[in-house]
Structure formats: C-alpha cells, structure tokens
Design a protein around this motif. Structure first.
Motif, mmCIF file in Angstrom:
data_model
loop_
_atom_site.group_PDB
_atom_site.id
_atom_site.type_symbol
_atom_site.label_atom_id
_atom_site.label_comp_id
_atom_site.label_asym_id
_atom_site.label_seq_id
_atom_site.Cartn_x
_atom_site.Cartn_y
_atom_site.Cartn_z
ATOM 1 N N GLY A 1 0.833 -1.189 0.000
ATOM 2 C CA GLY A 1 0.000 0.000 0.000
ATOM 3 C C GLY A 1 0.871 1.243 0.000
ATOM 4 N N TYR A 2 0.304 2.343 -0.458
ATOM 5 C CA TYR A 2 1.051 3.603 -0.529
ATOM 6 C C TYR A 2 0.132 4.730 -0.071
ATOM 7 N N LEU A 3 0.608 5.507 0.914
ATOM 8 C CA LEU A 3 -0.147 6.660 1.419
ATOM 9 C C LEU A 3 0.742 7.885 1.459
ATOM 10 N N ARG A 4 0.167 9.022 1.136
ATOM 11 C CA ARG A 4 0.858 10.305 1.324
ATOM 12 C C ARG A 4 0.274 10.912 2.587
ATOM 13 N N VAL A 5 1.094 11.067 3.605
ATOM 14 C CA VAL A 5 0.589 11.455 4.920
ATOM 15 C C VAL A 5 1.239 12.719 5.475
ATOM 16 N N HIS A 6 1.859 13.514 4.628
ATOM 17 C CA HIS A 6 2.609 14.672 5.108
ATOM 18 C C HIS A 6 1.759 15.672 5.881
ATOM 19 N N ASP A 7 0.473 15.763 5.590
ATOM 20 C CA ASP A 7 -0.376 16.710 6.320
ATOM 21 C C ASP A 7 -1.636 16.042 6.876
ATOM 22 N N ALA A 8 -1.599 14.733 7.022
ATOM 23 C CA ALA A 8 -2.769 13.994 7.504
ATOM 24 C C ALA A 8 -2.676 13.769 9.009
ATOM 25 N N SER A 9 -3.835 13.822 9.666
ATOM 26 C CA SER A 9 -3.891 13.518 11.094
ATOM 27 C C SER A 9 -3.782 12.010 11.289
ATOM 28 N N SER A 10 -3.515 11.598 12.501
ATOM 29 C CA SER A 10 -3.406 10.166 12.774
ATOM 30 C C SER A 10 -4.740 9.460 12.523
ATOM 31 N N GLU A 11 -5.854 10.156 12.749
ATOM 32 C CA GLU A 11 -7.169 9.581 12.473
ATOM 33 C C GLU A 11 -7.375 9.371 10.977
ATOM 34 N N GLU A 12 -6.943 10.349 10.176
ATOM 35 C CA GLU A 12 -7.055 10.219 8.724
ATOM 36 C C GLU A 12 -6.185 9.070 8.213
ATOM 37 N N VAL A 13 -4.983 8.946 8.751
ATOM 38 C CA VAL A 13 -4.082 7.872 8.342
ATOM 39 C C VAL A 13 -4.699 6.520 8.688
ATOM 40 N N ALA A 14 -5.269 6.411 9.873
ATOM 41 C CA ALA A 14 -5.905 5.151 10.287
ATOM 42 C C ALA A 14 -7.058 4.786 9.358
ATOM 43 N N LEU A 15 -7.854 5.766 8.968
ATOM 44 C CA LEU A 15 -8.971 5.524 8.051
ATOM 45 C C LEU A 15 -8.468 5.087 6.680
ATOM 46 N N LEU A 16 -7.435 5.745 6.171
ATOM 47 C CA LEU A 16 -6.870 5.379 4.877
ATOM 48 C C LEU A 16 -6.280 3.967 4.910
ATOM 49 N N GLU A 17 -5.579 3.636 5.989
ATOM 50 C CA GLU A 17 -5.027 2.287 6.122
ATOM 51 C C GLU A 17 -6.141 1.248 6.134
ATOM 52 N N LYS A 18 -7.217 1.552 6.826
ATOM 53 C CA LYS A 18 -8.367 0.644 6.879
ATOM 54 C C LYS A 18 -8.942 0.431 5.479
ATOM 55 N N GLN A 19 -9.040 1.501 4.692
ATOM 56 C CA GLN A 19 -9.565 1.396 3.327
ATOM 57 C C GLN A 19 -8.667 0.500 2.473
ATOM 58 N N LEU A 20 -7.360 0.649 2.618
ATOM 59 C CA LEU A 20 -6.439 -0.186 1.849
ATOM 60 C C LEU A 20 -6.590 -1.652 2.242
ATOM 61 N N LYS A 21 -6.678 -1.917 3.542
ATOM 62 C CA LYS A 21 -6.825 -3.297 4.023
ATOM 63 C C LYS A 21 -8.131 -3.915 3.541
ATOM 64 N N GLU A 22 -9.217 -3.158 3.605
ATOM 65 C CA GLU A 22 -10.515 -3.667 3.156
ATOM 66 C C GLU A 22 -10.505 -3.943 1.659
ATOM 67 N N TYR A 23 -9.868 -3.062 0.905
ATOM 68 C CA TYR A 23 -9.771 -3.278 -0.536
ATOM 69 C C TYR A 23 -9.002 -4.566 -0.822
ATOM 70 N N ALA A 24 -7.875 -4.729 -0.146
ATOM 71 C CA ALA A 24 -7.061 -5.926 -0.365
ATOM 72 C C ALA A 24 -7.863 -7.192 -0.069
ATOM 73 N N GLU A 25 -8.544 -7.217 1.042
ATOM 74 C CA GLU A 25 -9.346 -8.390 1.413
ATOM 75 C C GLU A 25 -10.429 -8.666 0.379
ATOM 76 N N ALA A 26 -11.085 -7.616 -0.095
ATOM 77 C CA ALA A 26 -12.174 -7.779 -1.061
ATOM 78 C C ALA A 26 -11.688 -8.236 -2.429
ATOM 79 N N HIS A 27 -10.398 -8.032 -2.721
ATOM 80 C CA HIS A 27 -9.855 -8.369 -4.038
ATOM 81 C C HIS A 27 -8.812 -9.486 -3.982
ATOM 82 N N ASN A 28 -8.877 -10.285 -2.934
ATOM 83 C CA ASN A 28 -7.985 -11.449 -2.784
ATOM 84 C C ASN A 28 -6.504 -11.092 -2.870
#
Length: 106
Positions: A11-38
C-alpha cells in the motif's frame, strides 16, 4: 480443497499533512480493498514528504516481490495530472505492477 494463495500487495499513502485519524482511516480502506480483491496487504509505505517522490518506488515493489500497489486514489497520490502519470509509470513500467485505487475520493 485449500483456499487459493493470496497475491501479495503493498500500500502507498501520502501522509505529510494527515492527522493520525485520517491515516488510520486510509489504512483501513487499503486493508478492506485488499481483502475484497484477494490480495494480501504486506506493507504500507507512508510518504511523509510534501513533494511526490517516485525514485525507488519501482525498486521497492520489485524487491518486495509484489505486482500490486494499492492507493486510496490517484487524486490522493497527487492532484497534478503529470505527477500522477509519473507515479503510474514508475509502478507500471518500472516495476511491472498494477495500481489499484481503493476508493474514488482522496
């Protein structure tokens, strides 16, 4: 019959101005996508610089043995069309990997 082995992905995230909550949400989206697409999400790179840096991106994917890179969206990578193209080319041409967009919004 055993379940098919999941293909590895990074996964790849640009987090230079993101809050820790935003980063956690983005990481969750990446994980969910991965699971849904094997895909098995093995690692998430967090780009902390404001400038887009693609040097070494292809090497990182090749050395990791992955052919899938999950991003929240290409708009998340950059709002500039040429920067998105350079990023996309680094993944697809340099690493011969595929870019997956986990969501349509940055």
């Amino acid at each position: 019959m055993p379940a098919p082995e999941l293909e590895p992905a990074f996964g790849y995230l640009r987090v230079h101005d993101a809050s820790s909550e935003e980063v956690a949400l983005l990481e969750k989206q990446l994980k969910e996508y991965a699971e849904a697409h094997n895909l098995k999400l093995r690692q998430i790179y967090r780009e902390r610089h404001s400038a887009l840096r693609v040097g070494g991106l292809g090497d990182w994917l090749v050395e990791g043995g992955v052919q899938h890179l999950i991003v929240p969206s290409m708009d998340h990578v950059s709002e500039h069309p040429i920067a998105r193209l350079v990023f996309y080319e680094a993944v697809c041409l340099d690493a011969r990997a595929e870019v997956h967009e986990a969501c349509t919004k940055p």
